[in-house]
Design a protein around this motif. Sequence first.
Motif, PDB file in Angstrom:
ATOM      1  N   GLY A   1      -1.883  -4.974  -6.956  1.00 42.78           N
ATOM      2  CA  GLY A   1      -2.838  -5.626  -6.070  1.00 42.78           C
ATOM      3  C   GLY A   1      -2.529  -7.078  -5.751  1.00 42.78           C
ATOM      4  O   GLY A   1      -3.363  -7.793  -5.209  1.00 42.78           O
ATOM      5  N   TRP A   2      -1.321  -7.544  -6.066  1.00 40.26           N
ATOM      6  CA  TRP A   2      -0.980  -8.951  -5.788  1.00 40.26           C
ATOM      7  C   TRP A   2      -0.828  -9.207  -4.292  1.00 40.26           C
ATOM      8  O   TRP A   2      -1.195 -10.251  -3.797  1.00 40.26           O
ATOM      9  N   VAL A   3      -0.221  -8.236  -3.609  1.00 42.14           N
ATOM     10  CA  VAL A   3       0.007  -8.375  -2.161  1.00 42.14           C
ATOM     11  C   VAL A   3      -0.286  -7.033  -1.500  1.00 42.14           C
ATOM     12  O   VAL A   3      -0.186  -5.995  -2.147  1.00 42.14           O
ATOM     13  N   PRO A   4      -0.652  -7.054  -0.193  1.00 42.77           N
ATOM     14  CA  PRO A   4      -0.955  -5.786   0.493  1.00 42.77           C
ATOM     15  C   PRO A   4       0.282  -4.901   0.649  1.00 42.77           C
ATOM     16  O   PRO A   4       1.412  -5.387   0.615  1.00 42.77           O
ATOM     17  N   HIS A   5       0.004  -3.627   0.859  1.00 45.19           N
ATOM     18  CA  HIS A   5       1.078  -2.647   0.990  1.00 45.19           C
ATOM     19  C   HIS A   5       2.003  -2.947   2.166  1.00 45.19           C
ATOM     20  O   HIS A   5       3.165  -2.553   2.166  1.00 45.19           O
ATOM     21  N   SER A   6       1.485  -3.669   3.167  1.00 39.37           N
ATOM     22  CA  SER A   6       2.328  -3.965   4.338  1.00 39.37           C
ATOM     23  C   SER A   6       3.559  -4.790   3.943  1.00 39.37           C
ATOM     24  O   SER A   6       4.500  -4.896   4.711  1.00 39.37           O
ATOM     25  N   HIS A   7       3.542  -5.371   2.737  1.00 39.41           N
ATOM     26  CA  HIS A   7       4.705  -6.139   2.273  1.00 39.41           C
ATOM     27  C   HIS A   7       5.692  -5.297   1.471  1.00 39.41           C
ATOM     28  O   HIS A   7       6.755  -5.774   1.102  1.00 39.41           O
ATOM     29  N   GLN A   8       5.314  -4.070   1.167  1.00 37.29           N
ATOM     30  CA  GLN A   8       6.135  -3.295   0.216  1.00 37.29           C
ATOM     31  C   GLN A   8       7.430  -2.778   0.816  1.00 37.29           C
ATOM     32  O   GLN A   8       7.441  -2.128   1.854  1.00 37.29           O
TER      33      GLN A   8
ATOM     34  N   PRO B   1     -12.316  15.938  18.407  1.00 37.26           N
ATOM     35  CA  PRO B   1     -11.300  16.042  17.346  1.00 37.26           C
ATOM     36  C   PRO B   1     -10.104  15.132  17.592  1.00 37.26           C
ATOM     37  O   PRO B   1      -9.678  14.957  18.733  1.00 37.26           O
ATOM     38  N   VAL B   2      -9.620  14.581  16.494  1.00 37.75           N
ATOM     39  CA  VAL B   2      -8.481  13.671  16.562  1.00 37.75           C
ATOM     40  C   VAL B   2      -7.634  13.910  15.313  1.00 37.75           C
ATOM     41  O   VAL B   2      -8.149  14.393  14.297  1.00 37.75           O
ATOM     42  N   LEU B   3      -6.346  13.616  15.426  1.00 33.45           N
ATOM     43  CA  LEU B   3      -5.463  13.725  14.265  1.00 33.45           C
ATOM     44  C   LEU B   3      -5.104  12.316  13.796  1.00 33.45           C
ATOM     45  O   LEU B   3      -4.705  11.473  14.599  1.00 33.45           O
ATOM     46  N   ILE B   4      -5.299  12.072  12.506  1.00 34.76           N
ATOM     47  CA  ILE B   4      -5.060  10.749  11.925  1.00 34.76           C
ATOM     48  C   ILE B   4      -3.979  10.861  10.853  1.00 34.76           C
ATOM     49  O   ILE B   4      -3.983  11.796  10.057  1.00 34.76           O
ATOM     50  N   THR B   5      -3.032   9.894  10.827  1.00 32.80           N
ATOM     51  CA  THR B   5      -2.128   9.848   9.671  1.00 32.80           C
ATOM     52  C   THR B   5      -2.356   8.544   8.905  1.00 32.80           C
ATOM     53  O   THR B   5      -2.557   7.483   9.493  1.00 32.80           O
ATOM     54  N   CYS B   6      -2.353   8.656   7.583  1.00 35.08           N
ATOM     55  CA  CYS B   6      -2.815   7.580   6.699  1.00 35.08           C
ATOM     56  C   CYS B   6      -1.673   6.754   6.126  1.00 35.08           C
ATOM     57  O   CYS B   6      -0.699   7.296   5.611  1.00 35.08           O
ATOM     58  N   GLN B   7      -1.844   5.440   6.170  1.00 34.11           N
ATOM     59  CA  GLN B   7      -0.982   4.530   5.446  1.00 34.11           C
ATOM     60  C   GLN B   7      -1.477   4.409   4.014  1.00 34.11           C
ATOM     61  O   GLN B   7      -2.602   4.790   3.702  1.00 34.11           O
ATOM     62  N   LYS B   8      -0.637   3.803   3.195  1.00 40.91           N
ATOM     63  CA  LYS B   8      -0.947   3.736   1.771  1.00 40.91           C
ATOM     64  C   LYS B   8      -2.217   2.940   1.451  1.00 40.91           C
ATOM     65  O   LYS B   8      -2.938   3.293   0.532  1.00 40.91           O
ATOM     66  N   ASP B   9      -2.487   1.896   2.198  1.00 42.16           N
ATOM     67  CA  ASP B   9      -3.635   1.045   1.870  1.00 42.16           C
ATOM     68  C   ASP B   9      -4.989   1.664   2.207  1.00 42.16           C
ATOM     69  O   ASP B   9      -6.018   1.053   1.971  1.00 42.16           O
ATOM     70  N   MET B  10      -5.010   2.855   2.775  1.00 41.67           N
ATOM     71  CA  MET B  10      -6.238   3.360   3.367  1.00 41.67           C
ATOM     72  C   MET B  10      -7.414   3.467   2.402  1.00 41.67           C
ATOM     73  O   MET B  10      -8.517   3.049   2.705  1.00 41.67           O
ATOM     74  N   THR B  11      -7.174   4.024   1.247  1.00 36.24           N
ATOM     75  CA  THR B  11      -8.279   4.235   0.326  1.00 36.24           C
ATOM     76  C   THR B  11      -7.707   4.422  -1.074  1.00 36.24           C
ATOM     77  O   THR B  11      -6.511   4.607  -1.246  1.00 36.24           O
ATOM     78  N   LYS B  12      -8.580   4.340  -2.047  1.00 38.79           N
ATOM     79  CA  LYS B  12      -8.097   4.506  -3.425  1.00 38.79           C
ATOM     80  C   LYS B  12      -8.421   5.924  -3.879  1.00 38.79           C
ATOM     81  O   LYS B  12      -9.567   6.364  -3.795  1.00 38.79           O
ATOM     82  N   VAL B  13      -7.404   6.634  -4.334  1.00 36.72           N
ATOM     83  CA  VAL B  13      -7.600   8.023  -4.725  1.00 36.72           C
ATOM     84  C   VAL B  13      -8.266   8.062  -6.103  1.00 36.72           C
ATOM     85  O   VAL B  13      -7.810   7.424  -7.040  1.00 36.72           O
ATOM     86  N   ARG B  14      -9.362   8.813  -6.174  1.00 37.95           N
ATOM     87  CA  ARG B  14     -10.123   8.863  -7.431  1.00 37.95           C
ATOM     88  C   ARG B  14      -9.413   9.689  -8.509  1.00 37.95           C
ATOM     89  O   ARG B  14      -8.568  10.520  -8.207  1.00 37.95           O
ATOM     90  N   PHE B  15      -9.796   9.433  -9.739  1.00 40.50           N
ATOM     91  CA  PHE B  15      -9.401  10.324 -10.831  1.00 40.50           C
ATOM     92  C   PHE B  15     -10.538  11.311 -11.013  1.00 40.50           C
ATOM     93  O   PHE B  15     -11.656  10.911 -11.307  1.00 40.50           O
TER      94      PHE B  15
ATOM     95  N   VAL C   1       2.684  -4.551  -5.593  1.00 40.81           N
ATOM     96  CA  VAL C   1       1.729  -4.021  -4.607  1.00 40.81           C
ATOM     97  C   VAL C   1       0.705  -3.150  -5.328  1.00 40.81           C
ATOM     98  O   VAL C   1      -0.508  -3.284  -5.123  1.00 40.81           O
ATOM     99  N   ASP C   2       1.191  -2.295  -6.227  1.00 44.00           N
ATOM    100  CA  ASP C   2       0.269  -1.448  -6.997  1.00 44.00           C
ATOM    101  C   ASP C   2      -0.661  -2.291  -7.858  1.00 44.00           C
ATOM    102  O   ASP C   2      -1.805  -1.916  -8.109  1.00 44.00           O
TER     103      ASP C   2
END
Lengths: 253, 306
Positions: free
Chosen positions: B229-236, A172-186, B226-227
């Motif tokens: 998709g022009w540049v990655p979030h690391s620039h935001q 087990p590990v604890l992960i915290t996510c940055q914004k670029d990680m994945t696209k949230v579905r609708f 960023v939303d």
Amino acid sequence: MDIVVLVKMVPDTESRLEIVDGKVNESGFKYMVNPYDEFAVEQAVQFKEASGGKVTLLTLFSNDTSIDTDLRKMMAIGADEAIVLRQDGYRGDRPSANAKVISGAISEMNADLVIGGVQGIDYYQGATGPMIAQMLGIPHISGVTNLEMNGDKFTAKRQIEGGLQVIDCPGPVLITCQKDMTKVRFPALKDIMMSKRKPFENREVSLNEENDIQTNECSLPPARGGGVIIDGESAEEKVDKLIEKLKTEAKVL
Amino acid sequence: MSSIVVVGEVDGNEIKDVSQQVAAVAAGMGDVVGIVMGKNVAEAAMKLSTAKIIIAEDDSLENYDPIKFSSIVAQVVEQTSSTKVLMGATTMGKDLGPRLAAELNWGYLGDCLEAGDDGFVRPNFAGKVLAKSNPTSPVVASIRNNAYPAGESWSGTVENYSGNIPDSKLTTTSIEKVGAGDVELTEANIVVSGGRGLESPENYDEHIRPLANSLGAAAGASRAIVDAGWVPHSHQVGQTGKTVTPDLYIAIGISGAIQHLGGMSGSKIIVAINKDAEAPIFKVADYGIIGDLFEIVPVLKSKLGN
């Protein structure tokens, strides 16, 4: 693979911030799921879809505000159940006390993966995740932009200055996510309907004191007055004046 | 006077500027012990501007590992009977700080704007509120870059770390350089940011990046692009991106949504270039140019590039 997703309720970004007697007036706040935590929900659901298991949402929040609608949305994405730890006097700016309560709940759950957002957009400390990991005696990886699962091993790419640190770790590990990680579905309509029937538990927990440093006084930052608008006949003239001011007046060039 | 541990971070053969800033802040608070961890870091570590420097060198410390680093600092805290640990609010500091606080059973203050005997100030709600505290119990704090002038290197006493280094299940397999040569947003003295006024991702590459390069600046972006998709979030830059506090922030084609202002209004000087005279960004800008960025930015680049 059993996954616990840490979901924090945070004041809506449009909330009006007003200071009364050195404290933020929170009476008019509306709450929403911390945006970074949505990436964690989506990632957890993707892992479950790939290899089975269960996704449990875990939230610590005050006991006087309904958050059913918000968490049902996360369950429509694919989380299986929600546990809300209800605490009279809860505050979002006590990472140590909150981590203690949350880690206590997780320790009874046998999670292979604990995942949440990199930080709350309320107090921005990014502290609760690493503290929970330490209290559980498991490793953590924070600010992850990409997470892969191979059997019981995870490979995380963690955002660092000028690049990404690629880290392997068994659960087990604890992960915290940055914004670029994945696209949230609708979620589809049927998933929204289904989410209404998923288990949702409210559990009372008592208020605890830990090592958190109390805030003595809040204030609004000094207002920046609008400065000068630089006039000129041409782009060149405006730019010349600007550079002159940056060099001699502001002394930043 | 109580002892304070400063965690120094190494970048190549140098100590990071933010670590020197933290060392300078700590010097005003008590006896300071520096700890530097890594592989082949001795040369850089000796430059840390603290009276005493402890160096933990080991092959297994080549890359940051929260379990190993937290344990080492906790052992140094114990040896020195310290009551505060200060570090830069880097990606390492912001990760290590809370874990260490939990290991020590101390409080934690993250990303502080001010630190000193008369209290700590940290931003809430992306800097829209400032929270001041006067901790009377032991505390770990990370301090944001550019909050203080850097301390000068001087010759203190140096010793090797004598505690143990625990095992960790984390294995760093590689470091992927992204945007090699790019200046890191949170460490930059100058930030050049672009927004929707640029009209296309190609224009970001044509106008923002070259201007940033010619100034030795970091390239930032608004959430809108960023939303898109022009540049990655690391620039935001902004409430859901990075908070920056450079000496000079140049906002180009950015209207200045409240969530963007939260991330950059701590900059010393703000310049805004926008064709809309009513854009909120002008309310926080020290210097504004109302006009077409496609006319102004190329002139700015040619004059500043020299």
